[in-house]
Design a protein around this motif. Structure first.
Motif, PDB file in Angstrom:
ATOM      1  N   ALA A   1     112.299  -7.992  99.633  1.00  0.00           N
ATOM      2  CA  ALA A   1     111.723  -6.732 100.104  1.00  0.00           C
ATOM      3  C   ALA A   1     112.660  -6.032 101.072  1.00  0.00           C
ATOM      4  O   ALA A   1     112.879  -4.819 100.986  1.00  0.00           O
ATOM      5  CB  ALA A   1     110.372  -6.991 100.770  1.00  0.00           C
ATOM      6  N   ILE A   2     113.228  -6.797 101.985  1.00  0.00           N
ATOM      7  CA  ILE A   2     114.154  -6.206 102.960  1.00  0.00           C
ATOM      8  C   ILE A   2     115.383  -5.656 102.251  1.00  0.00           C
ATOM      9  O   ILE A   2     115.846  -4.551 102.546  1.00  0.00           O
ATOM     10  CB  ILE A   2     114.524  -7.249 104.042  1.00  0.00           C
ATOM     11  CG1 ILE A   2     113.285  -7.561 104.891  1.00  0.00           C
ATOM     12  CG2 ILE A   2     115.673  -6.744 104.908  1.00  0.00           C
ATOM     13  CD1 ILE A   2     113.435  -8.763 105.791  1.00  0.00           C
ATOM     14  N   ALA A   3     115.884  -6.406 101.281  1.00  0.00           N
ATOM     15  CA  ALA A   3     117.056  -5.952 100.533  1.00  0.00           C
ATOM     16  C   ALA A   3     116.733  -4.742  99.662  1.00  0.00           C
ATOM     17  O   ALA A   3     117.591  -3.885  99.442  1.00  0.00           O
ATOM     18  CB  ALA A   3     117.599  -7.092  99.669  1.00  0.00           C
ATOM     19  N   ALA A   4     115.505  -4.644  99.183  1.00  0.00           N
ATOM     20  CA  ALA A   4     115.134  -3.578  98.246  1.00  0.00           C
ATOM     21  C   ALA A   4     114.700  -2.291  98.927  1.00  0.00           C
ATOM     22  O   ALA A   4     114.551  -1.267  98.265  1.00  0.00           O
ATOM     23  CB  ALA A   4     114.011  -4.072  97.339  1.00  0.00           C
ATOM     24  N   ARG A   5     114.532  -2.303 100.219  1.00  0.00           N
ATOM     25  CA  ARG A   5     113.980  -1.126 100.886  1.00  0.00           C
ATOM     26  C   ARG A   5     114.844   0.119 100.720  1.00  0.00           C
ATOM     27  O   ARG A   5     114.339   1.223 100.790  1.00  0.00           O
ATOM     28  CB  ARG A   5     113.693  -1.421 102.347  1.00  0.00           C
ATOM     29  CG  ARG A   5     114.882  -1.545 103.237  1.00  0.00           C
ATOM     30  CD  ARG A   5     114.464  -1.927 104.664  1.00  0.00           C
ATOM     31  NE  ARG A   5     115.560  -1.851 105.577  1.00  0.00           N
ATOM     32  CZ  ARG A   5     116.555  -2.712 105.658  1.00  0.00           C
ATOM     33  NH1 ARG A   5     116.583  -3.730 104.852  1.00  0.00           N
ATOM     34  NH2 ARG A   5     117.530  -2.562 106.527  1.00  0.00           N
ATOM     35  N   LYS A   6     116.127  -0.044 100.442  1.00  0.00           N
ATOM     36  CA  LYS A   6     117.016   1.106 100.272  1.00  0.00           C
ATOM     37  C   LYS A   6     117.195   1.487  98.801  1.00  0.00           C
ATOM     38  O   LYS A   6     117.649   2.582  98.514  1.00  0.00           O
ATOM     39  CB  LYS A   6     118.383   0.808 100.892  1.00  0.00           C
ATOM     40  CG  LYS A   6     118.333   0.651 102.391  1.00  0.00           C
ATOM     41  CD  LYS A   6     119.699   0.351 102.966  1.00  0.00           C
ATOM     42  CE  LYS A   6     119.598   0.132 104.463  1.00  0.00           C
ATOM     43  NZ  LYS A   6     120.876  -0.257 105.042  1.00  0.00           N
ATOM     44  N   THR A   7     116.824   0.575  97.887  1.00  0.00           N
ATOM     45  CA  THR A   7     117.106   0.843  96.480  1.00  0.00           C
ATOM     46  C   THR A   7     115.865   1.060  95.623  1.00  0.00           C
ATOM     47  O   THR A   7     115.991   1.525  94.502  1.00  0.00           O
ATOM     48  CB  THR A   7     117.918  -0.316  95.859  1.00  0.00           C
ATOM     49  OG1 THR A   7     117.172  -1.528  95.994  1.00  0.00           O
ATOM     50  CG2 THR A   7     119.274  -0.454  96.533  1.00  0.00           C
ATOM     51  N   THR A   8     114.709   0.717  96.111  1.00  0.00           N
ATOM     52  CA  THR A   8     113.496   0.908  95.323  1.00  0.00           C
ATOM     53  C   THR A   8     112.349   1.312  96.230  1.00  0.00           C
ATOM     54  O   THR A   8     112.270   0.876  97.373  1.00  0.00           O
ATOM     55  CB  THR A   8     113.127  -0.356  94.518  1.00  0.00           C
ATOM     56  OG1 THR A   8     111.977  -0.076  93.716  1.00  0.00           O
ATOM     57  CG2 THR A   8     112.839  -1.533  95.395  1.00  0.00           C
ATOM     58  N   GLU A   9     111.476   2.150  95.687  1.00  0.00           N
ATOM     59  CA  GLU A   9     110.353   2.602  96.506  1.00  0.00           C
ATOM     60  C   GLU A   9     109.193   1.619  96.496  1.00  0.00           C
ATOM     61  O   GLU A   9     108.255   1.762  97.265  1.00  0.00           O
ATOM     62  CB  GLU A   9     109.883   3.980  96.035  1.00  0.00           C
ATOM     63  CG  GLU A   9     109.506   4.036  94.577  1.00  0.00           C
ATOM     64  CD  GLU A   9     109.297   5.459  94.104  1.00  0.00           C
ATOM     65  OE1 GLU A   9     108.227   5.697  93.544  1.00  0.00           O
ATOM     66  OE2 GLU A   9     110.182   6.297  94.287  1.00  0.00           O
ATOM     67  N   ASN A  10     109.242   0.594  95.656  1.00  0.00           N
ATOM     68  CA  ASN A  10     108.179  -0.405  95.582  1.00  0.00           C
ATOM     69  C   ASN A  10     108.445  -1.631  96.445  1.00  0.00           C
ATOM     70  O   ASN A  10     107.852  -2.668  96.232  1.00  0.00           O
ATOM     71  CB  ASN A  10     107.973  -0.844  94.127  1.00  0.00           C
ATOM     72  CG  ASN A  10     107.483   0.281  93.258  1.00  0.00           C
ATOM     73  OD1 ASN A  10     106.745   1.139  93.711  1.00  0.00           O
ATOM     74  ND2 ASN A  10     107.912   0.282  92.022  1.00  0.00           N
ATOM     75  N   TRP A  11     109.307  -1.508  97.408  1.00  0.00           N
ATOM     76  CA  TRP A  11     109.654  -2.676  98.217  1.00  0.00           C
ATOM     77  C   TRP A  11     108.473  -3.162  99.050  1.00  0.00           C
ATOM     78  O   TRP A  11     108.399  -4.333  99.399  1.00  0.00           O
ATOM     79  CB  TRP A  11     110.854  -2.363  99.114  1.00  0.00           C
ATOM     80  CG  TRP A  11     110.570  -1.388 100.206  1.00  0.00           C
ATOM     81  CD1 TRP A  11     110.595  -0.030 100.132  1.00  0.00           C
ATOM     82  CD2 TRP A  11     110.207  -1.697 101.549  1.00  0.00           C
ATOM     83  NE1 TRP A  11     110.274   0.524 101.325  1.00  0.00           N
ATOM     84  CE2 TRP A  11     110.030  -0.481 102.226  1.00  0.00           C
ATOM     85  CE3 TRP A  11     110.017  -2.887 102.244  1.00  0.00           C
ATOM     86  CZ2 TRP A  11     109.659  -0.411 103.560  1.00  0.00           C
ATOM     87  CZ3 TRP A  11     109.658  -2.823 103.574  1.00  0.00           C
ATOM     88  CH2 TRP A  11     109.492  -1.596 104.214  1.00  0.00           C
ATOM     89  N   GLY A  12     107.512  -2.314  99.324  1.00  0.00           N
ATOM     90  CA  GLY A  12     106.335  -2.707 100.096  1.00  0.00           C
ATOM     91  C   GLY A  12     105.510  -3.775  99.396  1.00  0.00           C
ATOM     92  O   GLY A  12     104.895  -4.629 100.037  1.00  0.00           O
ATOM     93  N   ILE A  13     105.509  -3.772  98.063  1.00  0.00           N
ATOM     94  CA  ILE A  13     104.788  -4.791  97.306  1.00  0.00           C
ATOM     95  C   ILE A  13     105.433  -6.157  97.531  1.00  0.00           C
ATOM     96  O   ILE A  13     104.751  -7.161  97.735  1.00  0.00           O
ATOM     97  CB  ILE A  13     104.755  -4.427  95.810  1.00  0.00           C
ATOM     98  CG1 ILE A  13     103.936  -3.149  95.612  1.00  0.00           C
ATOM     99  CG2 ILE A  13     104.208  -5.569  94.973  1.00  0.00           C
ATOM    100  CD1 ILE A  13     104.029  -2.561  94.225  1.00  0.00           C
ATOM    101  N   PHE A  14     106.772  -6.192  97.503  1.00  0.00           N
ATOM    102  CA  PHE A  14     107.486  -7.448  97.776  1.00  0.00           C
ATOM    103  C   PHE A  14     107.201  -7.921  99.198  1.00  0.00           C
ATOM    104  O   PHE A  14     107.016  -9.111  99.443  1.00  0.00           O
ATOM    105  CB  PHE A  14     108.993  -7.269  97.592  1.00  0.00           C
ATOM    106  CG  PHE A  14     109.432  -7.088  96.181  1.00  0.00           C
ATOM    107  CD1 PHE A  14     109.336  -8.120  95.262  1.00  0.00           C
ATOM    108  CD2 PHE A  14     109.953  -5.880  95.753  1.00  0.00           C
ATOM    109  CE1 PHE A  14     109.754  -7.959  93.963  1.00  0.00           C
ATOM    110  CE2 PHE A  14     110.372  -5.704  94.459  1.00  0.00           C
ATOM    111  CZ  PHE A  14     110.267  -6.738  93.553  1.00  0.00           C
TER     112      PHE A  14
END
Length: 176
Positions: A56-69
């Motif tokens: 989730a932390i890694a995805a926060r800049k590349t995907t808008e669904n990082w909150g689910i992770f």
């Protein structure tokens, strides 16, 4: 530019390896106490939660669904800690939850089969499946010790299949 899933394929690989090892251990040593399996489950929930949190932390800049992770990771970590803290309560709750779920699912299967009589043939098989689900739930609730062993094996097979699927997914993501 690589997407998040391809860039972090190794997270799926680690989760898969961990699930595979845990599943094999549950199948090979079914005599291990149910409490030990619950503690392993707590460890798995914690580790899987950590990996989901990292993702989730890694995805926060590349995907808008990082909150689910992030939410999945936090829930996994919390459940893992609670499970290790009180494995007896978690084990008993799991047996009762699966038992009641099986009975409820069986009742719904029978109701659906009766309602579908006009639309399909062979609904008797669906009724039989519902009846077997109800009996399985009753057996789990009537003999918790045997239920613990049965659930240990079921969890082991689930973890092996899940681990293989995650490893396969990670290898396909790595090639992308």
């Amino acid at each position: 530019m690589r997407n998040f899933y391809s860039a972090y394929w190794w997270i799926f690989l680690l989760r898969g390896i961990f699930a595979l090892i845990l599943g094999v251990l549950a199948i090979i040593w079914p005599g291990a106490t149910f409490t030990t399996l619950i503690v392993f489950l707590g460890g798995y929930l914690f580790v899987a939660g950590l990996f989901a949190l990292i993702g989730a932390i890694a995805a926060r800049k590349t995907t808008e669904n990082w909150g689910i992770f992030l939410l999945s990771g936090l829930i996994g970590i919390i459940l893992g800690v609670l499970t290790v803290y009180n494995p007896f309560a978690t084990g008993a709750a799991l047996i009762f939850l699966v038992g009641f779920w099986a009975m409820l699912a069986g009742i719904f299967e029978i109701i659906i089969a009766i309602r579908l009589r006009a639309l399909i043939t062979g609904e008797g098989w669906y009724i039989a499946g519902g009846t077997i689900s109800i009996l399985f739930g009753i057996l789990l609730l009537s003999n918790p010790e045997a239920a613990a062993l049965t659930l240990t094996w079921l969890f082991g097979f689930y973890a092996v299949i899940s681990g293989i699927m995650l490893i396969s997914l990670s290898l396909r993501l790595k090639r992308k």
